[in-house]
Write a protein that holds these residues in place. Structure first.
Motif, mmCIF file in Angstrom:
data_model
loop_
_atom_site.group_PDB
_atom_site.id
_atom_site.type_symbol
_atom_site.label_atom_id
_atom_site.label_comp_id
_atom_site.label_asym_id
_atom_site.label_seq_id
_atom_site.Cartn_x
_atom_site.Cartn_y
_atom_site.Cartn_z
ATOM 1 N N LEU A 134 0.694 -1.225 0.150
ATOM 2 C CA LEU A 134 0.015 -0.027 0.018
ATOM 3 C C LEU A 134 0.907 1.356 -0.054
ATOM 4 O O LEU A 134 0.414 2.301 -0.639
ATOM 5 C CB LEU A 134 -1.079 0.111 1.192
ATOM 6 N N GLN A 135 2.128 1.293 0.632
ATOM 7 C CA GLN A 135 3.058 2.409 0.866
ATOM 8 C C GLN A 135 3.648 2.488 -0.736
ATOM 9 O O GLN A 135 3.459 3.806 -1.144
ATOM 10 C CB GLN A 135 4.086 2.055 1.688
ATOM 11 N N VAL A 140 3.815 5.697 -5.701
ATOM 12 C CA VAL A 140 3.428 5.828 -7.150
ATOM 13 C C VAL A 140 2.710 6.884 -7.371
ATOM 14 O O VAL A 140 2.694 7.737 -8.390
ATOM 15 C CB VAL A 140 3.304 4.573 -7.612
ATOM 16 N N GLU A 141 1.575 6.896 -6.701
ATOM 17 C CA GLU A 141 0.659 7.947 -6.982
ATOM 18 C C GLU A 141 1.170 9.507 -6.927
ATOM 19 O O GLU A 141 0.756 10.285 -7.342
ATOM 20 C CB GLU A 141 -0.667 7.863 -5.956
ATOM 21 N N THR A 142 1.926 9.507 -5.622
ATOM 22 C CA THR A 142 2.522 10.732 -5.295
ATOM 23 C C THR A 142 3.470 11.205 -6.524
ATOM 24 O O THR A 142 3.330 12.256 -7.025
ATOM 25 C CB THR A 142 3.339 10.692 -3.920
ATOM 26 N N PRO A 147 3.306 17.617 -7.865
ATOM 27 C CA PRO A 147 4.147 18.463 -8.158
ATOM 28 C C PRO A 147 5.421 18.298 -7.350
ATOM 29 O O PRO A 147 5.429 17.759 -6.292
ATOM 30 C CB PRO A 147 3.915 19.954 -8.080
ATOM 31 N N VAL A 148 6.559 18.780 -7.952
ATOM 32 C CA VAL A 148 7.904 18.451 -7.113
ATOM 33 C C VAL A 148 7.968 19.035 -5.680
ATOM 34 O O VAL A 148 8.229 18.235 -4.772
ATOM 35 C CB VAL A 148 8.943 19.010 -8.156
ATOM 36 N N ALA A 149 7.428 19.956 -5.627
ATOM 37 C CA ALA A 149 7.394 20.684 -4.249
ATOM 38 C C ALA A 149 6.558 19.853 -3.038
ATOM 39 O O ALA A 149 7.290 19.659 -2.175
ATOM 40 C CB ALA A 149 6.784 22.109 -4.319
ATOM 41 N N TRP A 150 5.578 19.228 -3.813
ATOM 42 C CA TRP A 150 4.687 18.568 -2.957
ATOM 43 C C TRP A 150 5.381 17.238 -2.401
ATOM 44 O O TRP A 150 5.248 16.562 -1.370
ATOM 45 C CB TRP A 150 3.460 18.165 -3.525
ATOM 46 N N TYR A 180 16.588 11.283 -6.793
ATOM 47 C CA TYR A 180 16.125 10.210 -7.287
ATOM 48 C C TYR A 180 15.014 9.601 -6.537
ATOM 49 O O TYR A 180 14.167 8.811 -7.368
ATOM 50 C CB TYR A 180 17.340 8.982 -6.952
ATOM 51 N N VAL A 181 14.801 9.646 -5.355
ATOM 52 C CA VAL A 181 13.711 9.059 -4.832
ATOM 53 C C VAL A 181 12.331 9.790 -5.122
ATOM 54 O O VAL A 181 11.357 9.127 -5.245
ATOM 55 C CB VAL A 181 13.687 9.458 -2.988
ATOM 56 N N ILE A 182 12.419 11.108 -5.582
ATOM 57 C CA ILE A 182 11.148 11.933 -5.870
ATOM 58 C C ILE A 182 10.970 12.088 -7.250
ATOM 59 O O ILE A 182 9.972 12.748 -7.602
ATOM 60 C CB ILE A 182 10.813 13.384 -4.940
#
Length: 221
Positions: A134-135, A140-142, A147-150, A180-182
Motif C-alpha cells: 500500500l505504501q 507511485v501515486e504521489t 508537483p515536485v514541491a509537494w 532519485y527518490v522523488i
C-alpha cells in the motif's frame, strides 16, 4: 469511529512488531555497522533478514549510468531483506547504512523455518507485506500526480520527527539521492529548499531542517 479505528490499527501494528522483534531477539545475532557500510550488495545471495534497532538504511539499485537510485528507506523498528529470501532470489538491490546502525541479523534458514511453522510470525510478515504494498502504491501515486514541491515535502515529513508542533529532520540523504527518490533533478531539490527557507517556511542549516508550521505547510508551499 475514526479514533477507535486508528487506535485499533496502532495496537495491531504494535503487536505485529512485538512478534517479529521477539523472534529476532530470540534467534538473531546483534551486529553493528558503520556509516556508509554496505549490509549487502546486488547479486549477493539472500541468506539473512535484518531488523533495524537503531539507525537508517537506504535500499538502492544501480542505474545503467552506474548511479545509485534510492528506492526505500528503512528506519528503526523495521525489517528488510526478506523479499528475495522468500522468493529464493539473489539480491536485486543493495543496502547501505546512512548513519551508524545497530542491527539484528536473522539467518535465512531460521527465518524460513519460522515463516513455515509459526502462524503468528507468518501472519505478521503478511501484514507488513500488505502495508508495504500500500505504501508503494501511495508513493507511485504521489510521484505521478503531485508537483515536485509537494513530493519533496512528503518525503521530508516521512523522514522527520514531530517536536513541539514542528517537524525536525537531520538530513541523511544528499540532494542528488533525494532527487532519485522523488523523480526530479538535484538542482530542483536545492532550489525548492532554498525557496522555502527564503519564505521562512523552514529553517535549513548544516543539513538540519525544521518545518515551522506542519499543519499548514502543504498549503503554504
Amino acid at each position: 469511529m475514526d479514533s477507535i479505528g486508528n487506535s485499533r490499527d496502532l495496537l495491531m501494528n504494535k503487536q505485529i512488531k512485538e512478534v517479529l522483534l521477539q523472534a529476532f531477539h530470540e534467534y538473531g545475532t546483534p551486529k553493528s555497522y558503520k556509516k556508509n557500510e554496505f549490509i549487502f550488495l546486488e547479486n549477493d545471495p539472500a541468506n539473512a533478514v535484518f531488523y533495524v534497532e537503531t539507525g537508517l538504511v537506504k535500499i538502492s539499485q544501480s542505474s545503467q549510468e552506474g548511479q545509485g537510485i534510492t528506492l526505500f528507506l528503512r528506519y528503526a523498528g523495521e525489517i528488510f531483506g526478506n523479499a528475495e529470501l522468500l522468493a529464493n532470489l539473489q539480491r536485486k538491490r543493495y543496502a547501505k547504512c546512512l548513519v551508524d546502525c545497530q542491527m539484528i541479523t536473522l539467518d535465512g534458514q531460521i527465518f524460513l523455518d519460522l515463516a513455515k511453522s509459526n502462524a503468528e510470525f507468518a501472519y505478521s510478515l503478511a501484514v507488513i507485506g500488505a502495508h508495504r504494498l500500500l505504501q508503494t502504491q501511495n508513493m507511485v501515486e504521489t510521484l505521478i500526480s503531485r508537483p515536485v514541491a509537494w513530493r519533496l515535502a512528503w518525503l521530508i515529513f516521512q523522514m522527520g520527527t514531530q517536536k513541539d508542533e514542528q517537524i525536525h529532520l537531520q538530513l541523511q540523504l544528499s540532494h542528488e539521492e533525494i532527487s532519485y527518490v522523488i523523480g526530479c533533478s538535484r538542482q530542483t531539490v536545492t532550489e525548492t529548499l532554498n525557496k522555502w527557507r527564503e519564505k521562512a517556511l523552514i529553517d535549513y542549516n548544516h543539513k538540519k531542517i525544521i518545518i515551522y508550521h506542519p499543519n499548514r505547510f502543504f498549503t503554504d508551499i
